[in-house]
Design a protein around this motif. Structure first.
Motif, PDB file in Angstrom:
ATOM      1  N   UNK A 204       0.639  -1.445  -0.173  1.00 61.13           N
ATOM      2  CA  UNK A 204      -0.239  -0.075  -0.079  1.00 61.13           C
ATOM      3  C   UNK A 204       0.949   1.268   0.064  1.00 61.13           C
ATOM      4  N   UNK A 205       0.304   2.485  -0.548  1.00 56.87           N
ATOM      5  CA  UNK A 205       1.134   3.364  -1.015  1.00 56.87           C
ATOM      6  C   UNK A 205       1.585   4.278   0.412  1.00 56.87           C
ATOM      7  N   UNK A 206       0.915   4.061   1.625  1.00 55.25           N
ATOM      8  CA  UNK A 206       1.442   4.412   2.628  1.00 55.25           C
ATOM      9  C   UNK A 206       2.502   3.668   3.478  1.00 55.25           C
ATOM     10  N   UNK A 207       2.634   2.551   2.905  1.00 53.20           N
ATOM     11  CA  UNK A 207       3.661   1.493   3.703  1.00 53.20           C
ATOM     12  C   UNK A 207       4.557   1.359   2.897  1.00 53.20           C
ATOM     13  N   UNK A 208       4.802   1.861   1.837  1.00 52.60           N
ATOM     14  CA  UNK A 208       5.752   1.924   0.978  1.00 52.60           C
ATOM     15  C   UNK A 208       7.123   2.312   1.340  1.00 52.60           C
ATOM     16  N   UNK A 209       7.278   3.473   1.938  1.00 50.91           N
ATOM     17  CA  UNK A 209       8.450   3.861   2.456  1.00 50.91           C
ATOM     18  C   UNK A 209       9.112   3.181   3.829  1.00 50.91           C
ATOM     19  N   UNK A 210       7.906   2.676   4.558  1.00 50.99           N
ATOM     20  CA  UNK A 210       8.446   1.920   5.681  1.00 50.99           C
ATOM     21  C   UNK A 210       9.004   0.550   5.372  1.00 50.99           C
ATOM     22  N   UNK A 211       8.466   0.199   4.297  1.00 50.41           N
ATOM     23  CA  UNK A 211       9.065  -1.239   3.407  1.00 50.41           C
ATOM     24  C   UNK A 211      10.300  -0.915   3.009  1.00 50.41           C
ATOM     25  N   UNK A 212      10.517  -0.018   2.315  1.00 53.99           N
ATOM     26  CA  UNK A 212      11.834   0.394   1.650  1.00 53.99           C
ATOM     27  C   UNK A 212      13.064   0.557   3.185  1.00 53.99           C
ATOM     28  N   UNK A 213      12.522   1.266   4.025  1.00 53.17           N
ATOM     29  CA  UNK A 213      13.723   1.179   5.214  1.00 53.17           C
ATOM     30  C   UNK A 213      13.804  -0.036   5.683  1.00 53.17           C
ATOM     31  N   UNK A 214      12.625  -0.792   5.870  1.00 52.74           N
ATOM     32  CA  UNK A 214      13.088  -2.126   6.511  1.00 52.74           C
ATOM     33  C   UNK A 214      13.895  -3.119   5.673  1.00 52.74           C
ATOM     34  N   UNK A 215      13.772  -2.717   4.252  1.00 49.00           N
ATOM     35  CA  UNK A 215      14.630  -3.479   3.388  1.00 49.00           C
ATOM     36  C   UNK A 215      15.961  -2.988   3.360  1.00 49.00           C
ATOM     37  N   UNK A 216      16.039  -1.564   3.576  1.00 49.74           N
ATOM     38  CA  UNK A 216      17.475  -1.213   3.825  1.00 49.74           C
ATOM     39  C   UNK A 216      18.127  -1.770   4.976  1.00 49.74           C
ATOM     40  N   UNK A 217      17.305  -1.821   6.017  1.00 54.05           N
ATOM     41  CA  UNK A 217      18.008  -2.327   7.157  1.00 54.05           C
ATOM     42  C   UNK A 217      18.257  -3.835   7.049  1.00 54.05           C
ATOM     43  N   UNK A 218      17.469  -4.503   6.370  1.00 50.92           N
ATOM     44  CA  UNK A 218      17.892  -5.939   6.005  1.00 50.92           C
ATOM     45  C   UNK A 218      19.001  -6.101   5.306  1.00 50.92           C
ATOM     46  N   UNK A 219      19.206  -5.327   4.284  1.00 55.52           N
ATOM     47  CA  UNK A 219      20.205  -5.465   3.399  1.00 55.52           C
ATOM     48  C   UNK A 219      21.492  -4.873   4.122  1.00 55.52           C
ATOM     49  N   UNK A 220      21.422  -3.963   4.913  1.00 55.96           N
ATOM     50  CA  UNK A 220      22.660  -3.281   5.710  1.00 55.96           C
ATOM     51  C   UNK A 220      23.210  -4.468   6.662  1.00 55.96           C
ATOM     52  N   UNK A 221      22.137  -5.255   7.516  1.00 52.82           N
ATOM     53  CA  UNK A 221      22.403  -6.282   8.381  1.00 52.82           C
ATOM     54  C   UNK A 221      23.122  -7.436   7.501  1.00 52.82           C
ATOM     55  N   UNK A 222      22.546  -7.633   6.370  1.00 48.57           N
ATOM     56  CA  UNK A 222      23.258  -8.885   5.826  1.00 48.57           C
ATOM     57  C   UNK A 222      24.757  -8.340   5.223  1.00 48.57           C
ATOM     58  N   UNK A 223      24.974  -7.122   4.826  1.00 50.22           N
ATOM     59  CA  UNK A 223      26.209  -6.580   4.397  1.00 50.22           C
ATOM     60  C   UNK A 223      27.187  -6.696   5.702  1.00 50.22           C
ATOM     61  N   UNK A 224      26.797  -6.187   6.892  1.00 53.84           N
ATOM     62  CA  UNK A 224      27.642  -6.380   7.828  1.00 53.84           C
ATOM     63  C   UNK A 224      27.956  -7.766   8.479  1.00 53.84           C
ATOM     64  N   UNK A 225      26.929  -8.912   8.144  1.00 51.12           N
ATOM     65  CA  UNK A 225      27.090 -10.078   8.400  1.00 51.12           C
ATOM     66  C   UNK A 225      28.121 -10.634   7.543  1.00 51.12           C
ATOM     67  N   UNK A 226      27.919 -10.418   6.486  1.00 58.12           N
ATOM     68  CA  UNK A 226      29.049 -10.839   5.287  1.00 58.12           C
ATOM     69  C   UNK A 226      30.299 -10.316   5.739  1.00 58.12           C
ATOM     70  N   UNK A 227      30.369  -9.164   5.906  1.00 58.11           N
ATOM     71  CA  UNK A 227      31.829  -8.432   6.267  1.00 58.11           C
ATOM     72  C   UNK A 227      32.511  -9.063   7.427  1.00 58.11           C
ATOM     73  N   UNK A 228      31.574  -9.416   8.552  1.00 57.94           N
ATOM     74  CA  UNK A 228      32.181 -10.098   9.701  1.00 57.94           C
ATOM     75  C   UNK A 228      32.538 -11.504   9.240  1.00 57.94           C
TER      76      UNK A 228
END
Length: 533
Positions: A331-355
């Motif tokens: 839904x339009x009002x949830x798109x930005x929150x979803x993108x933020x969550x996806x960025x957090x998941x991506x950053x988490x995975x990046x940090x895990x891969x780096x570690x």
């Protein structure tokens, strides 16, 4: 009385001249007679042309009637021939001939791939918003608007907007006409309406047991395949020939009673075929029917062959769902929150891969590739070794054995750890430390060995004549001390009186001693550490 005209009479003229006689000169006609004759001539010409025109029209109508049974079938089309309403055949590409209408007709059916846009679960957008990216569309309300916005309800209680494109083709034009366009049920007159309803129901069913995130990413292909299969299954039931199905079902149910009443395997196989067919799973039903042939006794060969011909005709798809492709959005009002969550998941995975990368680097720098034998793969959980001939996570196993109070197992694992540490192919910091330890051990052991040898050599002499041995060693010590150039030596003669020793070091002696100390310091600095130790 009607006016009598002598020249229109059909009676023989008694005053007509005989053959060979000269005709008398006719009397001059009046003006009225001449006008009447011209009118009669015009009427005759008009009747003649009217008859010709009517004849031509009749010929054209007849030709048109005869050619009304001729149609041109284009590529990707099929022409269904009917005579008195009964199907007599199917015409492919090219000219098709049939009886003229209304005796016969040719119905053109489009058999190429067609697409249908299903937007039952899509958000309602204004006309000017349809051409804009969704990121630029401003929500018109705080939530969904019933009657305007559609959405899928997923298995994890989330909402997703979905737009689907259903691609289909008509495979059996005859059955398509019989079961779709010519039915008496009003809801089944429009094939596209039915396909939209079936695809929407299939999407609801597929989303009900999946999470919203999996539908949008990992399981999207599986979701599309399930919607395609479920739509095809429901469409098979909709287009099924009811007459053939009743005939097939009755014959199949009667087969066990006639062939082998006491055979449970035959009854189970018949039940499986009926179950699959009633569910619209025709490919599976066709395969199950093939297996049924293997368990039917030879006495029922004729019955099973007849049922096979019916099954081949019954289990033929009139309309094939080629594919269903979906577009899924939050839904339009949830798109930005979803993108933020996806960025957090991506950053988490990046940090895990780096570690993980850093951990692998440290472990390889420590023990090379043999670190798996010592500590396993700590960043991937407990995994068994891919090579059963090599040890794996010996240190972890040692810790578990020690905690379990198993000293035998602990000692065995310690030996294995030591074996890995001293292997020739063990590299990294462990190998360097072990080499240094061995060198230091050798540096300590050699002097100790020399002292031990010297001690064992003089021990028998000491036991026999200890005073003589001690005197000789004191003599050796004095000679050693007096022989060192860096030592200052003073001689005192013993006497009974008081002895006062005044030392005044000559400058030359001080310089000689300092030079000797410097020389020894330089030699010590250039000598390897192991050798010095």
């Amino acid at each position: 009385m009607p006016e009598h005209h002598p020249h229109h009479s059909h009676e023989p003229d008694r005053h007509a001249p005989r053959r060979g006689e000269r005709l008398p000169t006719p009397a001059p006609r009046s003006e009225a007679e001449r006008e009447l004759e011209a009118a009669n001539q015009s009427l005759a010409d008009a009747l003649r042309w009217s008859f010709r025109l009517l004849s031509a029209i009749m010929v054209f109508v007849l030709v048109g009637f005869l050619f009304s049974g001729v149609r041109i079938v284009q590529p990707q089309q099929a022409g269904v021939k009917k005579v008195f309403g009964a199907v007599t055949g199917v015409a492919r590409e090219g000219l098709a001939f049939n009886w003229p209408y209304p005796v016969g007709e040719i119905i053109i059916v489009n058999i190429q791939d067609q697409s249908l846009d299903v937007e039952d679960f899509w958000m309602h957008l204004r006309a000017d918003d349809r051409t804009r990216p969704l990121d630029e569309v401003k929500p018109e309300s705080m939530g969904l608007r019933p009657g305007w916005d559609g959405a899928l309800f997923t298995g994890d209680r989330n909402l997703l907007h979905m737009r689907a494109i259903v691609t289909y083709r008509i495979r059996d034009a005859v059955r398509y006409l019989q079961n779709i366009e010519e039915t008496n049920v009003e809801e089944q007159r429009d094939l596209r309406l039915n396909l939209r309803c079936l695809a929407s129901k299939a999407a609801l069913r597929a989303a009900a047991h999946r999470t919203a995130d999996s539908i949008k990413s990992a399981d999207k292909a599986l979701f599309n395949n399930e919607v395609t299969e479920e739509t095809q299954r429901q469409l098979n039931l909709l287009t099924m020939d009811r007459r053939l199905w009743a005939q097939f079902e009755a014959g199949l149910q009667a087969l066990p009673l006639a062939a082998a009443p006491e055979d449970p395997q035959l009854r189970e196989q018949v039940a499986e075929v009926l179950h699959l067919a009633r569910g619209g799973r025709w490919d599976d039903a066709r395969a199950a029917f093939s297996r049924l042939r293997d368990v039917v006794p030879a006495s029922a060969a004729a019955e099973i062959d007849a049922l096979g011909r019916t099954a081949n005709e019954l289990f033929e798809e009139a309309i094939e769902i080629v594919s269903v492709s979906t577009t899924l959005e939050w839904p339009l009002r949830a798109r930005e929150a979803y993108r933020s969550a996806q960025r957090a998941v991506s950053d988490r995975q990046t940090r895990i891969n780096t570690a993980i990368g850093q951990a692998q680097k440290i472990l390889r720098e420590t023990a090379g590739d043999n670190y798996r034998m010592l500590v396993g793969e700590p960043f991937q959980g407990e995994l068994a070794s891919t090579d059963p001939n090599l040890p794996y996570d010996l240190i972890g196993q040692y810790g578990k054995a020690r905690d379990a109070g198993d000293p035998a197992r602990s000692n065995q694992l310690l030996e294995q750890i030591e074996t890995v540490l001293v292997r020739q192919d063990t590299e990294g910091e462990v190998s360097r430390i072990i080499r240094q330890a061995r060198a230091r051990q050798d540096a300590y052991n050699e002097p100790l060995k020399a002292w031990h040898k010297r001690f064992t050599d003089v021990l028998p002499q000491y036991r026999q004549t200890p005073e003589m041995l001690l005197s000789r060693h004191w003599t050796d010590v004095r000679e050693y001390l007096l022989g060192q150039s860096t030592n200052e030596k003073y001689t005192i003669n013993p006497g009974e009186g008081k002895t006062v020793l005044k030392i005044s070091r000559p400058p030359e002696m001080t310089q000689d001693i300092q030079r000797e100390k410097n020389r020894r310091t330089t030699e010590k600095a250039t000598t390897p550490k192991a050798g010095r130790d």
